[in-house]
Structures are given as C-alpha cells and as structure tokens.
Design an enzyme around this catalytic site. Sequence first.
Site, PDB file in Angstrom:
ATOM      1  N   GLY A  67       0.593  -1.225   0.002  1.00  0.00           N
ATOM      2  CA  GLY A  67       0.231  -0.214   0.150  1.00  0.00           C
ATOM      3  C   GLY A  67       0.839   1.279  -0.326  1.00  0.00           C
ATOM      4  O   GLY A  67       2.007   1.423   0.679  1.00  0.00           O
ATOM      5  N   ASP A  88      -0.250   2.487   8.338  1.00  0.00           N
ATOM      6  CA  ASP A  88      -0.908   1.504  10.036  1.00  0.00           C
ATOM      7  C   ASP A  88      -0.067   1.280  11.059  1.00  0.00           C
ATOM      8  O   ASP A  88      -0.392   1.134  11.613  1.00  0.00           O
ATOM      9  CB  ASP A  88      -0.729   0.297   8.940  1.00  0.00           C
ATOM     10  CG  ASP A  88      -2.140  -0.218   8.108  1.00  0.00           C
ATOM     11  OD1 ASP A  88      -2.907   1.177   7.996  1.00  0.00           O
ATOM     12  OD2 ASP A  88      -1.597  -0.814   7.447  1.00  0.00           O
ATOM     13  N   ARG A 148      -5.675  -1.845   9.404  1.00  0.00           N
ATOM     14  CA  ARG A 148      -5.633  -3.635   8.785  1.00  0.00           C
ATOM     15  C   ARG A 148      -6.196  -3.970   9.690  1.00  0.00           C
ATOM     16  O   ARG A 148      -7.222  -3.867  10.360  1.00  0.00           O
ATOM     17  CB  ARG A 148      -3.795  -4.359   8.455  1.00  0.00           C
ATOM     18  CG  ARG A 148      -4.543  -5.362   7.614  1.00  0.00           C
ATOM     19  CD  ARG A 148      -2.741  -5.840   7.014  1.00  0.00           C
ATOM     20  NE  ARG A 148      -2.665  -5.033   5.915  1.00  0.00           N
ATOM     21  CZ  ARG A 148      -3.128  -4.946   4.364  1.00  0.00           C
ATOM     22  NH1 ARG A 148      -3.496  -6.055   3.953  1.00  0.00           N
ATOM     23  NH2 ARG A 148      -2.167  -4.656   3.648  1.00  0.00           N
ATOM     24  N   GLY A 187     -10.631  13.335  20.305  1.00  0.00           N
ATOM     25  CA  GLY A 187     -11.494  13.575  21.819  1.00  0.00           C
ATOM     26  C   GLY A 187     -13.192  12.859  21.505  1.00  0.00           C
ATOM     27  O   GLY A 187     -13.953  12.736  22.088  1.00  0.00           O
ATOM     28  N   GLU A 191     -15.549   9.356  22.312  1.00  0.00           N
ATOM     29  CA  GLU A 191     -16.461   9.090  23.466  1.00  0.00           C
ATOM     30  C   GLU A 191     -16.410   7.267  23.030  1.00  0.00           C
ATOM     31  O   GLU A 191     -16.212   6.806  24.605  1.00  0.00           O
ATOM     32  CB  GLU A 191     -18.143   9.046  22.939  1.00  0.00           C
ATOM     33  CG  GLU A 191     -18.153  10.032  24.192  1.00  0.00           C
ATOM     34  CD  GLU A 191     -18.272  11.621  22.847  1.00  0.00           C
ATOM     35  OE1 GLU A 191     -17.895  11.427  21.616  1.00  0.00           O
ATOM     36  OE2 GLU A 191     -17.417  13.165  23.440  1.00  0.00           O
ATOM     37  N   ARG A 230     -25.612   7.708  12.791  1.00  0.00           N
ATOM     38  CA  ARG A 230     -24.620   6.887  10.951  1.00  0.00           C
ATOM     39  C   ARG A 230     -23.384   7.235  11.165  1.00  0.00           C
ATOM     40  O   ARG A 230     -22.720   6.876  12.618  1.00  0.00           O
ATOM     41  CB  ARG A 230     -24.825   9.048  10.745  1.00  0.00           C
ATOM     42  CG  ARG A 230     -26.099  10.047  10.750  1.00  0.00           C
ATOM     43  CD  ARG A 230     -26.463   8.768   9.736  1.00  0.00           C
ATOM     44  NE  ARG A 230     -28.406   9.442   9.329  1.00  0.00           N
ATOM     45  CZ  ARG A 230     -29.000   9.621   9.361  1.00  0.00           C
ATOM     46  NH1 ARG A 230     -29.266   8.661  11.053  1.00  0.00           N
ATOM     47  NH2 ARG A 230     -30.512  10.163   9.545  1.00  0.00           N
ATOM     48  N   VAL A 233      -9.027   7.992   1.542  1.00  0.00           N
ATOM     49  CA  VAL A 233      -8.568   8.932   1.960  1.00  0.00           C
ATOM     50  C   VAL A 233      -6.940   9.101   2.607  1.00  0.00           C
ATOM     51  O   VAL A 233      -6.195  10.458   2.638  1.00  0.00           O
ATOM     52  CB  VAL A 233      -9.738   9.976   2.272  1.00  0.00           C
ATOM     53  CG1 VAL A 233     -10.042   9.502   3.427  1.00  0.00           C
ATOM     54  CG2 VAL A 233      -9.586  11.124   1.772  1.00  0.00           C
ATOM     55  N   GLN A 234      -7.434   8.333   3.511  1.00  0.00           N
ATOM     56  CA  GLN A 234      -6.311   8.460   5.033  1.00  0.00           C
ATOM     57  C   GLN A 234      -4.664   7.724   4.509  1.00  0.00           C
ATOM     58  O   GLN A 234      -3.687   8.301   4.579  1.00  0.00           O
ATOM     59  CB  GLN A 234      -6.493   7.243   5.689  1.00  0.00           C
ATOM     60  CG  GLN A 234      -7.534   7.701   6.678  1.00  0.00           C
ATOM     61  CD  GLN A 234      -8.292   6.254   7.528  1.00  0.00           C
ATOM     62  OE1 GLN A 234      -7.899   5.664   8.345  1.00  0.00           O
ATOM     63  NE2 GLN A 234      -9.145   5.350   6.666  1.00  0.00           N
TER      64      GLN A 234
HETATM   65  O1  F6P Z   1      -1.717  -1.376   4.612  1.00  0.00           O
HETATM   66  C1  F6P Z   1      -1.969  -0.233   4.393  1.00  0.00           C
HETATM   67  C2  F6P Z   1      -4.014  -0.263   3.820  1.00  0.00           C
HETATM   68  O2  F6P Z   1      -4.960   1.043   3.653  1.00  0.00           O
HETATM   69  C3  F6P Z   1      -4.586  -0.943   5.168  1.00  0.00           C
HETATM   70  O3  F6P Z   1      -5.205   0.075   6.617  1.00  0.00           O
HETATM   71  C4  F6P Z   1      -6.018  -1.623   4.517  1.00  0.00           C
HETATM   72  O4  F6P Z   1      -6.381  -2.691   5.004  1.00  0.00           O
HETATM   73  C5  F6P Z   1      -5.450  -1.428   2.743  1.00  0.00           C
HETATM   74  O5  F6P Z   1      -3.709  -0.971   2.952  1.00  0.00           O
HETATM   75  C6  F6P Z   1      -6.174  -1.772   2.198  1.00  0.00           C
HETATM   76  O6  F6P Z   1      -5.298  -2.232   0.922  1.00  0.00           O
HETATM   77  P1  F6P Z   1      -5.958  -1.849  -0.476  1.00  0.00           P
HETATM   78  O7  F6P Z   1      -5.721  -0.691  -1.085  1.00  0.00           O
HETATM   79  O8  F6P Z   1      -5.542  -2.671  -1.124  1.00  0.00           O
HETATM   80  O9  F6P Z   1      -7.496  -1.754  -0.337  1.00  0.00           O
END
Ligand code: F6P
Length: 323
Positions: free
Chosen positions: A11, A128, A172, A186, A188, A247, A254-255
């Site tokens: 990744g 991760d 993961r 913050g 909960e 919700r 995006v992360q």
């Molecule tokens: O290891 C990085 C990561 O973004 C994990 O947080 C996530 O589970 C995985 O890769 C998603 O992988 P892919 O982009 O192949 O769906």
Amino acid sequence: MKKIGVYTSGGDAPGMNACVRAVVRTAIFNGLEVKGIKRGYEGMISNDIINLDRQSVANIIQRGGTFLKTARSQAFMTKEGRKTAYDNINKHGIDALICIGGNGSYTGAKKFYEEHGVPCIGLPGTIDNDLYGTDFTIGYDTAINTALDAIDKIRDTAHSHERVFIVEVMGRNSGFIALDVAIAGGAEGVLIPEDHGDWNKVLNHFNNQKRRKKSFSIIVVAEGDEQGGALILEKKLTSMYPDLKIRSTILGHVQRGGSPSARDRILASRLGSEAINALLEGQKLVTVGIVCDKVVYTSFEHAIEGKKSVSESLIKLAEILSI
Ligand code: F6P
C-alpha cells in the site's frame, strides 16, 4: 557495490517519495548509481526499471503517493517469478536493493535473498504503523492527521444534529490509527482489535443515563476490530438503542493520500539516507527504523515476526477522557 535498485511496494503511504529522494541523493553522494524499479516486484518481473539521478527526484518531497508506483505482486510469490526478477536485476547490474514497504514486501525480499543472494534493506512504509522495529512508519503521521481532520468535521455535523457517529478508520489488523485519532479527536469511544474490553466500554457509555444526556457522540472503530466495521456497528447499536440517531462514515483510502506532513518527510528522509549507510556498512537483510530517536537495524526475520503493541496507557487514557 556500485549500483542499487529502489522500489516501493504494498500500500502506498505519504512520504514514500521523500524516502526515494533521500535514497537516491545519499547514494549519489556516496558515488553509487541508482535504478528505480516501477510497481515494486511487478516491475522487477516485467523489467520496468529506470535510471534515477539527482534531478529525477527533484520536486517530489511534498507529493503524496509514490512516483515509482506500487503493487502487491502475486507473480513474485512464485519461484519462477523471482527467477525472472533476478535475471532482470542482473541485466541492470543491480548489486543491492532498498525496499520501502511493509511485512509482505519484506517477506518477498527475504525469500529473494535466500534464493538469489541479493542484499536488501527494508524501510517501513505504511500508514498502519504496525511494523516492528520502528516507533513510527512512514505515512502514519500524515494518515492520522487526515483522519483527525475528517473527525473534526464530522463532529460539527454530529453536534448540530445531535447524532452518534461511528467513524471507521484503516489499520488492517491493528488499532494504532484508531486509538491515536480517538484521543486527538476527543471521541467518546474507540474499538480496536487489541482491546477486548472495548465493546463493553462503548455499551457502558450509552447505558449510562448521565452520558446519554450528552447530545452527540463520536465512536472510532478500527477496520480490523472484532465487532465489525462501521456499517455493522450502526445496525447493532440502532437495534439496541432505537432512540439514538446513529450514522456511520468509512474514511477509507482518503487516509492514504495527501501531501506528507513535516514529520513524515523528516522520518522518510532520515530512513532513506540511513538505508544507504546500512548497505555501505555491509548490512544484507535488515530493516532500518527509528526507536527513541536512535537508528536501529532489525533482522528481516524479527521484523516480520515481531508484534508491535499499542500502548496500554493510551487505551486507558482514551477511556478516562471519554467520560
Ligand atoms: O496497509 C495499508 C492499508 O491501507 C490498510 O490500512 C488497509 O487495510 C489496506 O491497506 C487496504 O488495501 P487496498 O488498498 O489494497 O484495498
């Protein structure tokens, strides 16, 4: 050693470009030539290998993703795939490799060394933060800031509508991202794979009448948590507490994007440069990490098998601060 190959694998993570830049420039500084292998092991097999000079890594330190591209290669898991990769590495005269990636990428590099004797230095690149042998991985700081920014925005709408929001973050099988953004945001409640008592803490939060008077809540869940993801939790909690307006949001890929934070650029630059030093010292199969501000080498074997734990005191802190 005259020529090295560098690649990003698994990744992508913000800071990978800064890391390649540091590898290339430190290598050139020390009189080495550098080849860039595109798409990780895929490019080794398909012979997608380019020359990298000082100029080819200019103006990339601030960019997210990886200009070398990345992939998770099935073909490299086969003996034949690794043999083709070795033939290509040989054609280019590459003596050693630098792999920026995670455990899966290290496993491939270890197998490659065992079969073909090509030394490799591993650098921890993943959002991760779940890699043993370093306090932080390249990309983690940017990812938690991206997730935090989203949570702050969700908080605005949660507050306005008096709703409960369940926010799912990546990680993961680990809860580093979830725990850190829960504290910083913050929240909960936080659900992570490492804390088996966390579901009860969340239920206590909703069961406690005093807390129920709180007009909104943010619950952060790690994608690998045993209770399931945000959508499953939304259903579960809605059936248990029909009076709550619940919700869910899945932050998803995006992360993984965005311009790397200053911390990630510095970490990536430091590690990229140290990987060249490790090769020059004669290291053959180690990862380079930073622990308590010191550069440390970890054998691939230990890096792959070792388990990095989330901090128990941070788990407790998240609970205390969520009352
Ligand atoms: O290891 C990085 C990561 O973004 C994990 O947080 C996530 O589970 C995985 O890769 C998603 O992988 P892919 O982009 O192949 O769906």
